[in-house]
Structures are given as C-alpha cells and as structure tokens.
Scaffold this motif. Structure first.
Motif, PDB file in Angstrom:
ATOM      1  N   UNK A 431       0.831  -1.211   0.000  1.00  0.00           N
ATOM      2  CA  UNK A 431       0.000   0.000   0.000  1.00  0.00           C
ATOM      3  C   UNK A 431       0.863   1.258   0.000  1.00  0.00           C
ATOM      4  N   UNK A 432       1.900   1.272   0.839  1.00  0.00           N
ATOM      5  CA  UNK A 432       2.789   2.425   0.900  1.00  0.00           C
ATOM      6  C   UNK A 432       3.494   2.660  -0.430  1.00  0.00           C
ATOM      7  N   UNK A 433       3.947   1.587  -1.060  1.00  0.00           N
ATOM      8  CA  UNK A 433       4.622   1.728  -2.354  1.00  0.00           C
ATOM      9  C   UNK A 433       3.674   2.303  -3.400  1.00  0.00           C
ATOM     10  N   UNK A 434       2.439   1.850  -3.379  1.00  0.00           N
ATOM     11  CA  UNK A 434       1.461   2.364  -4.332  1.00  0.00           C
ATOM     12  C   UNK A 434       1.189   3.849  -4.115  1.00  0.00           C
ATOM     13  N   UNK A 435       1.028   4.246  -2.844  1.00  0.00           N
ATOM     14  CA  UNK A 435       0.765   5.657  -2.536  1.00  0.00           C
ATOM     15  C   UNK A 435       1.952   6.533  -2.933  1.00  0.00           C
ATOM     16  N   UNK A 436       3.173   6.067  -2.627  1.00  0.00           N
ATOM     17  CA  UNK A 436       4.376   6.851  -2.968  1.00  0.00           C
ATOM     18  C   UNK A 436       4.509   7.042  -4.475  1.00  0.00           C
ATOM     19  N   UNK A 442       1.913  12.534  -9.515  1.00  0.00           N
ATOM     20  CA  UNK A 442       1.180  13.788  -9.358  1.00  0.00           C
ATOM     21  C   UNK A 442       2.142  14.978  -9.309  1.00  0.00           C
ATOM     22  N   UNK A 443       3.261  14.832  -8.572  1.00  0.00           N
ATOM     23  CA  UNK A 443       4.247  15.914  -8.459  1.00  0.00           C
ATOM     24  C   UNK A 443       4.849  16.259  -9.809  1.00  0.00           C
ATOM     25  N   UNK A 446       2.333  18.180 -11.861  1.00  0.00           N
ATOM     26  CA  UNK A 446       2.111  19.543 -11.373  1.00  0.00           C
ATOM     27  C   UNK A 446       3.263  20.467 -11.780  1.00  0.00           C
ATOM     28  N   UNK A 447       4.485  19.999 -11.579  1.00  0.00           N
ATOM     29  CA  UNK A 447       5.651  20.808 -11.931  1.00  0.00           C
ATOM     30  C   UNK A 447       5.671  21.099 -13.421  1.00  0.00           C
ATOM     31  N   UNK A 448       5.373  20.105 -14.223  1.00  0.00           N
ATOM     32  CA  UNK A 448       5.372  20.293 -15.677  1.00  0.00           C
ATOM     33  C   UNK A 448       4.302  21.293 -16.080  1.00  0.00           C
TER      34      UNK A 448
END
Length: 521
Positions: A431-436, A442-443, A446-448
């Motif tokens: 679960x943690x790997x999927x969220x990361x 997403x980051x 957003x930056x692009x």
C-alpha cells in the motif's frame, strides 16, 4: 365339480326339458356362495383384487378364495397366525403395511407360493422366524421397513432366488449375519439404512452378484473398509451417508464397477491414499460435512473419472498442504460445490479455498511465510534447538582441519500470529509503495504544468538574445576590419634600376584610395 355339473345340465337339456330348470337352479346355487363371499362388506373389489383398507379391521376377512391381490393397509391387525392365509393360493401380491402387527408365526404365509410382492412395513415386528418367507419362493419384492427388527435370523432369506428388491430401512438392526443373502442372487436393490449397524462382516453381502444399489446410511459405522464389498461386482451406487466413520481404508486389492459413492455427513479425518484405486470408474463422490483438512496428492491422481464431487463443510487447512487440492480443482472440468471454506490458519478463516490460495500466494512462496530471520547453522547435525520467541546463539571455533560453518540468519515467529504479522506487513508495504508512486506521478505532472510555459519563453528569449549578440559581433568585426585597412602603394618603376629609384624617391607611383580617405604618398 363345476364341469360335472355342466355336463349333467347338458344331458338333462337334451333329454328332458324339465331338467333345464333344475340345471339352472343348480348353477345359481353353486355360484351364489362365491359371489356373496367375493367382496366382503365395506371392502372394494376390482375383479379378483380386493381392497379392505382403513377399516380398523382386527381380523382377516373370511371366504377370500380366488383372489389374486389383497390389500389390508391401515387397519388394526396385531398378529399373523399359522395358516391365516390358507385358501389364497392364487394370491400374487399382499399388502399388510400400516397395521399393529408385532408377531408373525413361522407358517403364517403357508401355501402362498405365487406371491411376488409382500409389504409388511410400518408395523411393530420385532423378530421374524427363520422359515417366514420359505413358503414364498417366487417373491420379487419384500418391504420390512419401519418396524422394530433388532436382529436377522441367518436363514431368513434362504431360498429367495428371485428376490430383486429388499427394504429394511428404519429398524433397530445391529448386525448383518454372514452370508445371510447368499441365496439372493437376483437381488438388485438393498436398503438397510437408518438402523444401528456398528460394523460389517467381510462376507455379509456374499452372493449378491447382481446388486447395483446398496444403502447403509444413518447407521453407527465407525470405519469403512472397502474390502467388505469384494464380491459386489455389479454395484454402481453405495450410500454411507450420516454414519460415524472416521477412517476409510481398503485392505483388499481388487477392482469393481462402483460409479457413485456417498460418504457425506461423517467424521472422516483420514483416507488411505490408495483407496480409490479400486474404483477407477467412479463418477460421483460426496465427501462434504466431514473433518478433512487436506487431500493427499495420490488420492487426487486417482480421481481421473470423476464428473461430480462435493467437498464443502470440511475443516480445510489453507496452508501449504492445500496447494495440491487447489491445483486439482482449478483444472477439474466437472461439477463441484463452490462453498469450500478455510478453517485454518486464522488469517484465512472463512475465505474460499481458491480465493485464499491466490490472495495470499500460498502456493507461490518456496519459503514458509511464517519464517523470517532465524539464526540456524546450515549443517545436517545441529545441536541447537530454538524455541518460539527465544534468541540464542552458540559460539563455535572451528579446528584447524575443519572448515568454517556457514550460518543463515532466520528468526521464526511464533505460530499463527507470525503468519498474520507477515501478511499485514506485506499489505502495508504494498500500500505504501502504491501511494508513494502515485504522489511522484502527481508531483511530476504539477511541476510540468506550472513550469513548462515559462521555460519555453525563457528559451526563446535566450535564443533571440544570442542572435542579437552574434549580429553585434559580426558588425564590430566588419568595422574593425575597415578601420584597420591601410592604403597600399602600387609602384611601377620606369627604368630598370627600380631599387635605387625607390630609395632615392625617384620615379612615379599611383595611389589607390579607399572611400572617405585621402591619398598619401
């Protein structure tokens, strides 16, 4: 006697007309008793079939000679005495069920040789003499179900070579005598279900070469040995449902034609791996509602002919041992109940067996999922035994001639809690790997989205500036070249002594002038 009377009547008719009256009176007088006695009061007659049912009769009707069928169902008969059916020599079927019969004397059915069907069910019979059915050698069907029979005489069915159907359901029979059915060579259906059988003798069913269906359900059998049925070469269906069987074995190597076997509703915990090798034609198998935890792979290999199987309501252990069953079910093309639920371990309780195998990857890991980081020497002769929850290590210094021992780090977690912890750890990590990963995507997006237009403008401005700088440099180079260009003199001497003339400034020269410059000599 009737033929004699007819002959006398014809003689009188031909010789003396007054004899006709006497003859007619004689015939009517002869037939009148038979007509009066043929259908007793309140009974129903259909030709030579008599139905005296639900009349609360306590005794047999009288003067029933000539009848071919007699039904005395739902009455209050309590005993069958010797010779009670004398005179019914033409009888082919006799129904005495649903009475209060508690005793049957040995010669009660004397002279009933033509009877083919006898029904004595739903009475209170506790015992039948050895010679009860001997006067009826042509019996095809006998129904003794729903009585209080506690034992069977060894020769009770002696001589019944034409018997095809025998019902003894719902009695109190505790034992089947050896070779009691030896003369029943035509028997095809036998029902001894709902009794109190605790064991079977090896030759209890000897002689039943044509038996195709055997019912032994709802008894008290605690062990099933297929060697008890060695001569039932035509048996197709065997029902052992709802007994107390805990083990199924086969102590005799033989092959038979069984197609349907019902072992459901027992307490089976163990089945010998080679049991089903003696039934290669088995098509339907019921093993539901038992205490099976796993199925041996050798048993699964012998289930090649099955088209239907029931395995639900068992205590399946969804550990490594369930892998063989799961693999077999995945490739099975027949019908099976889908309600196969795990009973252990705790983390898989209530889950479908196949779902648990795929969800928890039970058959993919080569290492026990409950074992992580345990210190144990990788040698065959280990002197150290580690208990659950303990940590211990022994320092070992090898001798000069010995090779150093290699150790593998493993710590065994205690029991089912460890399995649960490992599974939770896997779920949390995934679960943690999927969220990361999702946050990184997403980051980047957003930056692009924010910076891409500005970057383009900056690049274009840099490009324009660079172009301008290049043009300025080119202009400056051109101006420098123009300012640095000097006048040059093209001297053409008039005489051969040019060198002296140049030195003494003698001769003519021409000046080539650049624009806006004056010529200097």
């Amino acid at each position: 006697m009737d033929f004699l009377l007819i002959g006398l009547c014809l003689n009188w008719l031909l010789r003396k007309p007054p004899g006709l009256i006497l003859c007619t009176l004689g015939i009517f007088s002869k037939m009148l008793p038979a007509v009066n006695s043929g259908c007793p009061q309140l009974c129903r007659c259909e030709g030579r079939l008599l139905y005296c049912e639900s009349l609360n009769l306590t005794e047999m009707p009288r003067n029933l000679s000539g009848m071919m069928g007699l039904s005395l169902r739902y009455n209050s008969l309590s005993e069958l005495h010797d010779g009670q059916f004398t005179g019914l020599m033409q009888l082919t079927w006799l129904y005495l069920d649903h009475n209060h019969i508690c005793s049957v004397e040995g010669n009660a059915f004397q002279k009933l040789r033509r009877v083919k069907e006898l029904t004595l069910s739903s009475n209170k019979i506790t015992q039948l003499p050895n010679n009860t059915f001997r006067p009826m050698p042509n019996l095809r069907s006998v129904d003794l179900s729903y009585n209080n029979l506690q034992s069977l005489e060894p020769d009770l069915f002696h001589g019944l070579r034409k018997l095809t159907t025998l019902h003894m359901r719902s009695n109190a029979i505790k034992f089947v005598p050896v070779r009691i059915f030896q003369d029943c060579r035509s028997l095809k259906f036998l029902d001894i279900g709902y009794n109190q059988l605790k064991s079977l003798a090896r030759n209890s069913f000897a002689g039943l070469f044509k038996l195709t269906e055997l019912h032994l359900e709802h008894n008290d059998l605690v062990k099933v040995n297929l060697a008890h049925f060695p001569r039932l070469i035509s048996l197709h269906s065997l029902c052992l449902r709802r007994n107390k069987v805990t083990i199924v074995v086969n102590t005799l190597d033989w092959i038979w034609q069984l197609e349907k076997l019902d072992l459901s509703g027992n307490e089976i915990e163990y089945i010998e791996p080679h049991v089903f090798e003696s039934v290669p034609h088995l098509k339907s198998l019921q093993l539901d509602s038992n205490r099976l935890t796993y199925i041996d792979s050798r048993i699964l290999d012998s289930w090649k002919s099955l088209t239907s199987i029931s395995l639900s309501a068992n205590t399946w252990d969804c550990g490594r041992n369930v892998c063989a069953l799961a693999s077999w079910l995945s490739s099975f093309k027949g019908r099976y109940d889908s309600n196969l639920l795990c009973a252990t371990p705790e983390y898989a309780q209530g889950e479908d067996v196949l779902d648990a195998v795929y969800a928890f990857h039970l058959c993919e890991d080569t290492v026990d999922p409950t074992s992580v980081n345990t210190l144990s020497p990788m040698i065959n002769n280990s002197d150290q035994m580690f208990g659950y929850g303990s940590a211990a290590a022994t320092a070992y210094a090898p001798e000069a001639d010995e090779e150093p021992t290699t150790y593998a780090i493993t710590v065994t977690l205690p029991g089912e809690g460890a399995e649960n912890a490992v599974q939770i750890h896997k779920v949390v990590t995934g679960t943690m790997a999927l969220i990361f990963s999702f946050l990184i995507v997403v980051l980047v997006l957003y930056v692009s989205w924010k910076c891409f237009p500005a970057s383009i403008r900056q690049l274009r401005q840099c490009f324009v500036t660079q172009r301008r700088k290049q043009k300025q440099k080119q202009t400056m180079h051109q101006m420098a070249a123009m300012s640095a260009q000097e006048y040059y003199v093209d001297y053409k001497p008039n005489h051969i002594e040019g060198a002296l003339v140049i030195i003494n400034e003698y001769g003519s020269c021409s000046c080539h002038q650049q624009p806006a410059r004056e010529c200097e000599v």
